[in-house]
Every structure is written in structure tokens, then in C-alpha cells.
Motif scaffolding. Structure first.
Motif, PDB file in Angstrom:
ATOM      1  N   GLN A  34       0.832  -1.210   0.000  1.00  0.00           N
ATOM      2  CA  GLN A  34       0.000   0.000   0.000  1.00  0.00           C
ATOM      3  C   GLN A  34       0.866   1.259   0.000  1.00  0.00           C
ATOM      4  N   PHE A  35       0.234   2.390  -0.251  1.00  0.00           N
ATOM      5  CA  PHE A  35       0.984   3.645  -0.324  1.00  0.00           C
ATOM      6  C   PHE A  35       0.275   4.757   0.445  1.00  0.00           C
ATOM      7  N   ILE A  36       1.000   5.848   0.629  1.00  0.00           N
ATOM      8  CA  ILE A  36       0.415   7.035   1.253  1.00  0.00           C
ATOM      9  C   ILE A  36       0.520   8.184   0.250  1.00  0.00           C
ATOM     10  N   VAL A  37      -0.226   9.237   0.508  1.00  0.00           N
ATOM     11  CA  VAL A  37      -0.058  10.463  -0.275  1.00  0.00           C
ATOM     12  C   VAL A  37       0.306  11.563   0.716  1.00  0.00           C
ATOM     13  N   LEU A  38       1.416  12.254   0.458  1.00  0.00           N
ATOM     14  CA  LEU A  38       1.805  13.321   1.375  1.00  0.00           C
ATOM     15  C   LEU A  38       1.774  14.681   0.692  1.00  0.00           C
ATOM     16  N   ARG A  39       1.611  15.712   1.514  1.00  0.00           N
ATOM     17  CA  ARG A  39       1.826  17.094   1.075  1.00  0.00           C
ATOM     18  C   ARG A  39       2.715  17.745   2.121  1.00  0.00           C
ATOM     19  N   LEU A  40       3.668  18.530   1.666  1.00  0.00           N
ATOM     20  CA  LEU A  40       4.579  19.173   2.619  1.00  0.00           C
ATOM     21  C   LEU A  40       3.898  20.321   3.336  1.00  0.00           C
ATOM     22  N   GLU A  42       0.118  23.170   2.976  1.00  0.00           N
ATOM     23  CA  GLU A  42      -1.272  23.163   2.477  1.00  0.00           C
ATOM     24  C   GLU A  42      -1.393  23.548   1.005  1.00  0.00           C
ATOM     25  N   ASN A  43      -0.357  24.140   0.438  1.00  0.00           N
ATOM     26  CA  ASN A  43      -0.386  24.446  -0.995  1.00  0.00           C
ATOM     27  C   ASN A  43       0.439  23.450  -1.805  1.00  0.00           C
ATOM     28  N   GLY A  44       0.913  22.416  -1.134  1.00  0.00           N
ATOM     29  CA  GLY A  44       1.879  21.520  -1.772  1.00  0.00           C
ATOM     30  C   GLY A  44       1.268  20.542  -2.765  1.00  0.00           C
ATOM     31  N   GLU A  45       2.168  20.005  -3.587  1.00  0.00           N
ATOM     32  CA  GLU A  45       1.815  18.950  -4.544  1.00  0.00           C
ATOM     33  C   GLU A  45       1.520  17.674  -3.757  1.00  0.00           C
ATOM     34  N   ARG A  46       0.614  16.856  -4.281  1.00  0.00           N
ATOM     35  CA  ARG A  46       0.318  15.571  -3.632  1.00  0.00           C
ATOM     36  C   ARG A  46       1.260  14.520  -4.218  1.00  0.00           C
ATOM     37  N   VAL A  47       2.011  13.869  -3.355  1.00  0.00           N
ATOM     38  CA  VAL A  47       3.005  12.898  -3.834  1.00  0.00           C
ATOM     39  C   VAL A  47       2.698  11.513  -3.249  1.00  0.00           C
TER      40      VAL A  47
END
Ligand code: FES
Length: 285
Positions: A34-40, A42-47
Motif C-alpha cells: 500500500q501507499f500514502i499520499v503526502l503534502r509538505l 497546504e499548498n503543496g503537490e500531492r506525492v
């Protein structure tokens, strides 16, 4: 907020970094594959990043990052004590573990960061696991001790012969198959080109072959279509239908074309960032 609990380079060259993140709710439920989605922020790209390990008691999740894009290079500048704004997961379907007697996991480069938890998952389920880990050279080898401790046999290969055997991972896999090693399944994770050729290696032998694909994602919930792939002539979304797919059915050529679509924008984003940050001086490849 999701604090960084630890950070360390995983190889001599420092090309891959391991982060342990405090994320108790994700740690409570996540499974290999499984994976996660992070943002650094609140305006960040979803990775999207594959979960490399987890500790349910400590409430932590481990991710491994190769800083190549704008966000991962910004993450490289963050240290223990800094926090991520978002850390959403677990996402995607877990790798199917169970029912196999012997499997081979083939990891290519940083793909071994994803291959390792899958290898560990098979091994801890009592399944015999051969791990074939391929790297360009010795200085970028990662997770050797961890893979060795969680596999029946570990085979390290380097393209230039500077460590382990001088060969590609798919050649080593074919050697093992030809030597009589019988696999119920081969699991492949690495660059798309490597997965394409490794899946072609297993096809004549009729071995079930699973590839883990993590293309560009936006919402990671099946709505935007950003992660679409063609598998067996049908459109699939890696975020909800995957990330694991039948490697003999994936259209790798179209996946490679889609993967290259945003390279110019990524390069421009890094260049813009460099203009505004003195710490941010790395060259985009
Ligand atoms: Fe949007 Fe998968 S990332 S559909």
C-alpha cells in the motif's frame, strides 16, 4: 501535522533517504504494497509514496524517497522535528500474500525500497522468497542487510559489476529459473523499462508475474484519471485498482509515454524554486 521522527541516507551516494513519520492511524492499518499520499504544506503537490515499513506500536510509518522532483527535493531539506501537512493512507490494495510456496521478488534500484516490504511480507508469512536486487553500481545499493534478513536468498546484481554479480536483475532471474528454481509468482518493482523486460523474461515460462506501478497521481482516489494505465486492453487506475497488476498484461510503452508527459513542467518548477532558495541548488536530470 505529521512529524519526522528520523531521517537517514540509505546508501553511500545519498541518493535515497529514509524517513520515519509519526502517523498512528496509518500505521494501525497499513499492509505491504500500500501507499500514502503526502503534502509538505497546504499548498503543496500531492506525492504518492509506497509504505516501506511500519511500526504499529510506535505509530510510525517508514517511507523512502529519491529526491528527483520539486517536492521530494524540498522534502530532502526537511529534518527531524519538522512536520508534513498531510500524510494520507493507507491507499491502494495490499499485495496478495498467501497461497504461494516460493516467490521471487525482483527490485530495480530505488524500487528495492518497495520490493523490501513485499519481500518481508512474503517471508514473514512463511513463504520462501528469493530477492533479486539490481543496482547500477555499489554506491547506490540500499537495504542490503534488511533484504538479507527477510529473504531466503538474496542476490545482489550491479550493472557495472562493482558489487555482487555483474548482470541485470532479469538475467539473474532467468538464470534461477533455468537452474530449476520453481516460482509460484514473480513480483517486480522498479523503473518501467526494467519491469517491462523482466515481465517479458517470465512470460515464456508461464510464471504468474505481478508488477507494482505508481504513476503520476493527483487525487489518489479514482476520480481524476491521472494515474490511468492500460492493462489487458482495459483502462485501470493505479490508485484504486492497483498498485499491483498482472505484468504480462500491462501496456508498459503507453505507461512510459504518460510518465514522461510532465518532465518539462517538473524541470520548470525546480528552476523556479532554485531562484528563490539558496539551499536548493541541485540540478534537474
Ligand atoms: Fe486520480 Fe488515480 S490519481 S484516478
Amino acid at each position: 501535522m505529521f512529524p519526522i521522527v528520523s531521517k537517514r541516507p540509505l546508501n553511500e551516494a545519498g541518493t535515497v533517504l529514509e524517513y520515519v513519520i509519526k502517523a498512528p492511524l496509518v500505521a494501525k492499518k497499513c499492509l505491504p504494497g500500500q501507499f500514502i499520499v503526502l503534502r509538505l504544506d497546504e499548498n503543496g503537490e500531492r506525492v504518492p509514496l509506497t509504505i516501506a515499513d511500519y511500526d504499529r506500536e510506535a505509530g510510525t510509518v517508514t517511507i523512502m524517497v529519491q529526491p528527483v522532483g520539486q517536492t521530494t527535493r524540498m522534502l530532502e531539506l526537511m529534518e527531524v522535528g519538522d512536520s508534513l501537512a498531510d500524510f494520507v493512507g493507507p491507499m491502494g490494495k495490499p499485495t496478495q500474500i498467501g497461497g504461494q510456496k516460493r516467490v521471487c521478488v525482483v527490485g530495480g534500484g530505488v524500487g528495492c525500497a518497495i520490493g523490501y516490504p513485499v519481500c518481508k511480507g512474503f517471508y514473514e508469512a512463511g513463504i520462501e522468497v528469493d530477492m533479486v536486487a539490481g543496482f547500477r553500481s555499489k554506491d547506490i545499493v540500499i537495504l542490503e542487510d534488511e533484504m538479507r534478513a527477510h529473504s531466503t536468498n538474496l542476490y545482489i546484481c550491479t550493472d557495472d559489476g562493482s558489487y555482487g554479480e555483474k548482470c541485470f536483475g532479469n538475467a539473474k532471474l532467468e538464470e534461477l529459473i533455468k537452474s530449476g528454481r520453481e516460482y509460484d509468482e514473480v513480483f517486480i518493482i522498479g523503473p518501467l523499462k526494467m519491469m517491462k523486460f523482466t515481465a517479458l523474461t517470465t512470460k515464456p515460462y508461464g510464471i504468474k508475474t505481478i508488477c507494482s506501478l505508481c504513476p503520476i497521481m493527483i487525487d489518489a482516489s479514482g476520480m481524476c484519471g491521472g494515474c490511468r494505465l492500460t492493462v489487458g486492453g482495459e483502462t485501470k487506475f493505479a490508485c484504486v485498482d492497483g498498485p499491483d497488476f498482472d505484468g504480462h498484461l500491462v501496456d508498459f510503452d503507453s505507461a512510459m509515454r504518460r510518465g514522461a508527459m510532465y518532465k518539462a513542467q517538473e524541470k520548470a518548477a525546480v528552476a523556479r524554486r532554485e531562484e528563490h532558495c539558496n539551499l536548493y541548488k541541485m540540478e534537474v536530470k
